[in-house]
Write a protein that holds these residues in place. Structure first.
Motif, PDB file in Angstrom:
ATOM      1  N   THR A   1       4.569  -8.747  -5.520  1.00 43.39           N
ATOM      2  CA  THR A   1       3.219  -9.279  -5.357  1.00 43.39           C
ATOM      3  C   THR A   1       2.943 -10.394  -6.353  1.00 43.39           C
ATOM      4  O   THR A   1       2.252 -11.365  -6.049  1.00 43.39           O
ATOM      5  CB  THR A   1       2.181  -8.155  -5.511  1.00 43.39           C
ATOM      6  OG1 THR A   1       2.494  -7.096  -4.598  1.00 43.39           O
ATOM      7  CG2 THR A   1       0.781  -8.658  -5.224  1.00 43.39           C
TER       8      THR A   1
ATOM      9  N   ASN B   1       1.741 -14.162  -5.333  1.00 40.92           N
ATOM     10  CA  ASN B   1       0.616 -14.891  -5.923  1.00 40.92           C
ATOM     11  C   ASN B   1       1.065 -16.235  -6.486  1.00 40.92           C
ATOM     12  O   ASN B   1       0.387 -17.251  -6.340  1.00 40.92           O
ATOM     13  CB  ASN B   1      -0.033 -14.055  -7.027  1.00 40.92           C
ATOM     14  CG  ASN B   1      -1.077 -13.092  -6.502  1.00 40.92           C
ATOM     15  OD1 ASN B   1      -2.161 -13.506  -6.105  1.00 40.92           O
ATOM     16  ND2 ASN B   1      -0.756 -11.808  -6.479  1.00 40.92           N
TER      17      ASN B   1
ATOM     18  N   THR C   1      -5.796 -13.459   3.722  1.00 43.58           N
ATOM     19  CA  THR C   1      -5.050 -12.340   3.164  1.00 43.58           C
ATOM     20  C   THR C   1      -5.560 -11.026   3.730  1.00 43.58           C
ATOM     21  O   THR C   1      -6.769 -10.844   3.907  1.00 43.58           O
ATOM     22  CB  THR C   1      -5.161 -12.306   1.624  1.00 43.58           C
ATOM     23  OG1 THR C   1      -6.524 -12.067   1.250  1.00 43.58           O
ATOM     24  CG2 THR C   1      -4.708 -13.620   1.019  1.00 43.58           C
TER      25      THR C   1
ATOM     26  N   GLU D   1      -5.235  -6.859   3.085  1.00 43.99           N
ATOM     27  CA  GLU D   1      -4.773  -5.854   2.126  1.00 43.99           C
ATOM     28  C   GLU D   1      -5.357  -4.489   2.452  1.00 43.99           C
ATOM     29  O   GLU D   1      -6.369  -4.370   3.142  1.00 43.99           O
ATOM     30  CB  GLU D   1      -5.177  -6.256   0.700  1.00 43.99           C
ATOM     31  CG  GLU D   1      -4.524  -7.530   0.219  1.00 43.99           C
ATOM     32  CD  GLU D   1      -4.709  -7.728  -1.269  1.00 43.99           C
ATOM     33  OE1 GLU D   1      -4.118  -6.960  -2.050  1.00 43.99           O
ATOM     34  OE2 GLU D   1      -5.456  -8.643  -1.662  1.00 43.99           O
TER      35      GLU D   1
ATOM     36  N   GLU E   1      -4.991  -7.182  -4.676  1.00 39.85           N
ATOM     37  CA  GLU E   1      -3.839  -7.566  -5.486  1.00 39.85           C
ATOM     38  C   GLU E   1      -3.548  -9.056  -5.418  1.00 39.85           C
ATOM     39  O   GLU E   1      -2.868  -9.592  -6.279  1.00 39.85           O
ATOM     40  CB  GLU E   1      -2.595  -6.796  -5.031  1.00 39.85           C
ATOM     41  CG  GLU E   1      -2.663  -5.295  -5.276  1.00 39.85           C
ATOM     42  CD  GLU E   1      -1.399  -4.589  -4.822  1.00 39.85           C
ATOM     43  OE1 GLU E   1      -0.940  -4.873  -3.699  1.00 39.85           O
ATOM     44  OE2 GLU E   1      -0.863  -3.785  -5.591  1.00 39.85           O
ATOM     45  N   ILE E   2      -4.037  -9.726  -4.388  1.00 39.34           N
ATOM     46  CA  ILE E   2      -3.765 -11.155  -4.239  1.00 39.34           C
ATOM     47  C   ILE E   2      -4.941 -11.925  -4.836  1.00 39.34           C
ATOM     48  O   ILE E   2      -6.036 -11.940  -4.277  1.00 39.34           O
ATOM     49  CB  ILE E   2      -3.554 -11.514  -2.756  1.00 39.34           C
ATOM     50  CG1 ILE E   2      -2.344 -10.748  -2.211  1.00 39.34           C
ATOM     51  CG2 ILE E   2      -3.355 -13.013  -2.588  1.00 39.34           C
ATOM     52  CD1 ILE E   2      -2.053 -10.985  -0.745  1.00 39.34           C
TER      53      ILE E   2
ATOM     54  N   ALA F   1      -0.416  -8.193   2.247  1.00 36.80           N
ATOM     55  CA  ALA F   1      -0.019  -7.767   0.909  1.00 36.80           C
ATOM     56  C   ALA F   1       1.280  -6.959   0.923  1.00 36.80           C
ATOM     57  O   ALA F   1       2.101  -7.081   0.021  1.00 36.80           O
ATOM     58  CB  ALA F   1      -1.139  -6.957   0.261  1.00 36.80           C
ATOM     59  N   GLU F   2       1.491  -6.140   1.934  1.00 34.72           N
ATOM     60  CA  GLU F   2       2.739  -5.379   2.039  1.00 34.72           C
ATOM     61  C   GLU F   2       2.955  -4.967   3.494  1.00 34.72           C
ATOM     62  O   GLU F   2       2.070  -4.398   4.125  1.00 34.72           O
ATOM     63  CB  GLU F   2       2.710  -4.126   1.169  1.00 34.72           C
ATOM     64  CG  GLU F   2       3.998  -3.331   1.231  1.00 34.72           C
ATOM     65  CD  GLU F   2       3.899  -2.001   0.514  1.00 34.72           C
ATOM     66  OE1 GLU F   2       4.748  -1.128   0.765  1.00 34.72           O
ATOM     67  OE2 GLU F   2       2.951  -1.816  -0.282  1.00 34.72           O
TER      68      GLU F   2
ATOM     69  N   THR G   1       4.579 -12.164   3.113  1.00 41.61           N
ATOM     70  CA  THR G   1       4.376 -10.745   2.855  1.00 41.61           C
ATOM     71  C   THR G   1       5.379 -10.246   1.828  1.00 41.61           C
ATOM     72  O   THR G   1       6.274 -10.991   1.389  1.00 41.61           O
ATOM     73  CB  THR G   1       4.493  -9.931   4.158  1.00 41.61           C
ATOM     74  OG1 THR G   1       4.060  -8.590   3.921  1.00 41.61           O
ATOM     75  CG2 THR G   1       5.932  -9.889   4.662  1.00 41.61           C
ATOM     76  N   THR G   2       5.230  -8.985   1.445  1.00 39.73           N
ATOM     77  CA  THR G   2       6.200  -8.296   0.585  1.00 39.73           C
ATOM     78  C   THR G   2       6.721  -7.079   1.335  1.00 39.73           C
ATOM     79  O   THR G   2       6.113  -6.613   2.293  1.00 39.73           O
ATOM     80  CB  THR G   2       5.558  -7.851  -0.744  1.00 39.73           C
ATOM     81  OG1 THR G   2       4.565  -6.848  -0.466  1.00 39.73           O
ATOM     82  CG2 THR G   2       4.919  -9.022  -1.462  1.00 39.73           C
TER      83      THR G   2
END
Length: 509
Positions: free
Chosen positions: A291, A295, A309, A311, A316-317, A356-357, A379-380
């Protein structure tokens, strides 16, 4: 409540001005654009104490669309603050106060947009964006006991915590920060006014404004508002027929040897992959900095891009893309699909959707397919090796053309040291997708760089690496973002010539 503050210094910087955007019973609102591309709403001036009274009137909720009720509202605030001067000022500036209250209450010919009325009525603008706050979400809710405490609380949230929204005016690809600032404690009032059907059960309802075709959306935890206007009436016109008569500029693709990025070039290269509507996935185990790298990559977002975004609850972003980022936060997994669908409603011509994920194949498939709608994706993902990450991407069963152009950056950590372990690309070959070196994406990225920036790929990567290094030496995130903008884009893509042409058309010159 929605206060467009303007001082003499700000007005002195105006280079393009349009007078009388709204004129009502001798009271007038003008707008102007400064030399540094800020859109300024020039409302009639009021004494500070009277502005405070209006702020508190809005804070208390709905304003009745009946000017016979306005004196009662002002008198109640004056009594609550125990300040008789407010009532005297009201009688002196009665016409201006009623004009501003009409614009918020929706009385007569107004729609209740407050300071946003000027933006809604300006034909030069195509969109109005109220982005996420510049500060982290509040951890608790404070309920003031009286009007004085309410005012102190609003000022504390804005000045000390930076919890406010700066409205952004948009003209096609051109984004203009405005002088309209909305305190975060008042956002719920704004959303209720713009979106009367909003409920906690169904937070993502939209409605079409019958006059301006304004699409307004809000999410559950942190409200985002995106108002789109019709740039032209839905009838045959020169502007609507122009796309059929305009031929695209042909750019021949020069043959070049594939180039493979190394070191810090990887992050710079990833920014260009996204810019060309590709996908970037940061993969790795827990704590490897996925993350954080996401960013960091967002700092290289072009100034004309919009980032949406998505989440799960926790924020988190936090890349400081003021005026460019819209945030959707959902409280539970079953709401995620609604948020991913809503992300496309926020999209403009140049949009990056950042999840975010990505946890499930369905999420990956949805995100990858955004490329087919002309959007970039970021993304992650939790995976121990780049092979595992690529396998998950391929098993998402997205169309090959959607998976094509995906860059996977595998992160790892040993002994507390985080590092980039491997970088791979996913490319389509017919109806199959294969894992390849990043150099496989270099040719198409190099072609884009030549077309967009008239630059060589290596030189463009060097420029972006220089921007990252400069930004790393600045402590303040917002200043770091400005450093990147000045290093990479200042003077290269000058929108002023385009703006002057549009300004003549809409009466600014």
């Amino acid at each position: 409540m929605i206060y467009a503050h303007v001082d003499a210094v700000l007005k002195s910087r105006c280079v393009l001005r349009k007078e009388g955007v709204i004129v009502d019973r001798g009271v007038r609102t003008d707008v102007c654009i400064t030399e540094d591309l800020m859109y300024v709403v020039i409302d009639p001036e009021l004494p500070d104490d009277l502005q405070t009274a209006l702020l508190l009137i809005m804070f208390r909720g709905a304003v009745p669309p009946d000017e016979r009720e306005y004196p009662k509202l002002v008198k109640s605030v004056a009594e609550g603050l125990r300040d008789k001067a407010i009532w005297s000022l009201y009688r002196e500036y009665r016409d201006v106060v009623h004009y501003l209250l009409d614009r918020w209450s929706g009385a007569r010919e107004y729609m209740g947009y407050g300071a946003l009325e000027a933006l809604m009525r300006d034909p030069m603008l195509t969109e109005i964006v109220i982005p996420q706050p510049v500060a982290p979400a509040a951890k608790y809710t404070y309920i003031p006991k009286n009007l004085k405490e309410q005012l102190d609380y609003i000022k504390f949230q804005m000045v000390e915590l930076g919890r406010y929204r700066r409205v952004v005016a948009v003209r096609n690809e051109l984004r203009l920060p405005t002088n309209i600032v909305i305190p975060e404690p008042l956002m719920y009032v704004v959303v209720k006014q713009l979106l009367p059907s909003l409920t906690m059960d169904r937070p993502m309802l939209t409605r079409e404004d019958q006059i301006y075709k304004a699409r307004i959306a809000a999410d559950l935890l942190e409200f985002n508002v995106n108002i789109r206007k019709a740039s032209a009436y839905p009838k045959p016109s020169r502007s609507l027929l122009r796309p059929y008569l305009t031929k695209p500029k042909h750019v021949g693709e020069a043959k070049a040897e594939p180039y493979s990025p190394e070191g810090l070039e990887v992050l710079a290269f990833a920014s260009l992959v996204i810019e060309t509507r590709g996908s970037v996935v940061f993969s790795g185990g827990m704590g490897t900095g996925k993350t954080t790298q996401l960013n960091q990559l967002l700092y290289l977002t072009p100034p004309w891009f919009q980032v949406v975004t998505v989440e799960r609850g926790a924020r988190e972003i936090w890349a400081p893309l003021e005026g460019q980022m819209l945030h959707l936060s959902v409280p539970s997994e079953d709401k995620l699909w609604m948020a991913l669908d809503q992300a496309l409603r926020y999209g403009t011509m140049h949009t990056l959707v950042a999840l975010a994920e990505a946890r499930t194949p369905q999420e990956l498939r949805t995100l990858v397919n955004y490329k087919l709608t002309g959007h970039g994706a970021l993304t992650t993902m939790h995976a121990d090796t780049v092979g595992d990450a690529v396998l998950r991407i391929k098993e998402a069963e997205a169309p090959p053309e959607g998976l094509d152009g995906t860059l996977v950056i595998q992160l790892s950590a040993v002994g507390g040291t985080r590092f980039v372990k491997e970088v791979k690309a996913v490319v389509a070959k017919g109806r199959e997708v294969d894992v390849a070196e990043p150099s496989e994406l270099a040719a198409r990225v190099a072609s884009y760089v030549r077309d967009m920036y008239d630059n060589d790929l290596k030189k463009e990567l060097s420029l972006r690496m220089e921007a990252l290094i400069k930004a790393s030496e600045v402590e303040d995130p917002a200043a770091a973002r400005r450093t990147v903008l000045e290093t990479v884009w200042q003077g290269r893509l000058d929108f002023r010539e385009y703006l002057n042409e549009e300004a003549r058309r809409f009466g600014y010159i």
